[in-house]
Enzyme design. Structure first.
Site, PDB file in Angstrom:
ATOM      1  N   ASP A 115       0.887  -1.150  -0.058  1.00 37.57           N
ATOM      2  CA  ASP A 115      -0.052  -0.083   0.139  1.00 37.57           C
ATOM      3  C   ASP A 115       0.788   1.125   0.037  1.00 37.57           C
ATOM      4  OD1 ASP A 115      -2.617  -1.296   0.136  1.00 37.57           O
ATOM      5  OD2 ASP A 115      -2.175  -1.587   2.117  1.00 37.57           O
ATOM      6  N   ASP A 133      -6.861  -1.553  -4.556  1.00 43.93           N
ATOM      7  CA  ASP A 133      -8.082  -1.226  -3.647  1.00 43.93           C
ATOM      8  C   ASP A 133      -8.911  -0.276  -4.209  1.00 43.93           C
ATOM      9  OD1 ASP A 133      -6.961  -2.709  -1.732  1.00 43.93           O
ATOM     10  OD2 ASP A 133      -5.504  -1.121  -0.704  1.00 43.93           O
TER      11      ASP A 133
END
Length: 155
Positions: A115, A133
């Site tokens: 991330d 995401d």
């Protein structure tokens, strides 16, 4: 409607390229300010959304890989059964599939999801996320919005 799988592939490629760039550019938790509400910050997520089950001891890696692959297969079958009029639904499913497979690749290669997108207001930071995401969320929102557009099916 499998013709929309090109979108899944596009999401997957952009996601993987962006993660490779971030992994090679930033150290873990290193932050690069971009805007007053947005940073690039490298983070590792061994769990699911919002780091759910991140500290579960390792079994969750394979659980999430299997779950994402199964869900992607179900969504592909769903997409295959759509009519040509169901374009928004097909695009939604393609976005979700591309994002899911992007995160599966991370789990297989790294053992965690990479991330790096950090959105915040003041000192409150949304959990870090990535392109995959984002595609999953956009796909889910489009799918929900599209469901309100369609008339209810009578059985």
């Amino acid at each position: 409607m499998l013709k929309y799988l090109w979108l899944s592939l596009t999401v997957f490629i952009i996601d993987q390229i962006s993660k490779t760039v971030m992994v090679n550019w930033l150290s873990l938790y290193e932050t690069v300010p971009v805007m007053p509400f947005f940073n690039l910050t490298l983070a590792h997520n061994t769990g699911a959304a919002f780091s759910f089950l991140a500290g579960a001891g390792g079994w969750q890696r394979w659980f999430f890989v299997v779950l994402a692959v199964l869900v992607s297969l179900v969504l592909a079958v769903w997409m295959r059964r759509l009519s040509s009029a169901d374009k928004v639904e097909a695009i939604s499913l393609a976005l979700i599939i591309g994002g899911a497979i992007g995160n599966v690749m991370d789990r297989l290669v790294y053992g965690y999801v990479v991330d790096f997108l950090d959105v915040y207001v003041g000192t409150y930071h949304w959990p870090a996320f990535n392109i995959a995401d984002s595609a999953i969320c956009i796909g889910a929102i489009l799918l929900i919005m599209d469901s309100f557009r369609k008339p209810a099916v009578k059985r």
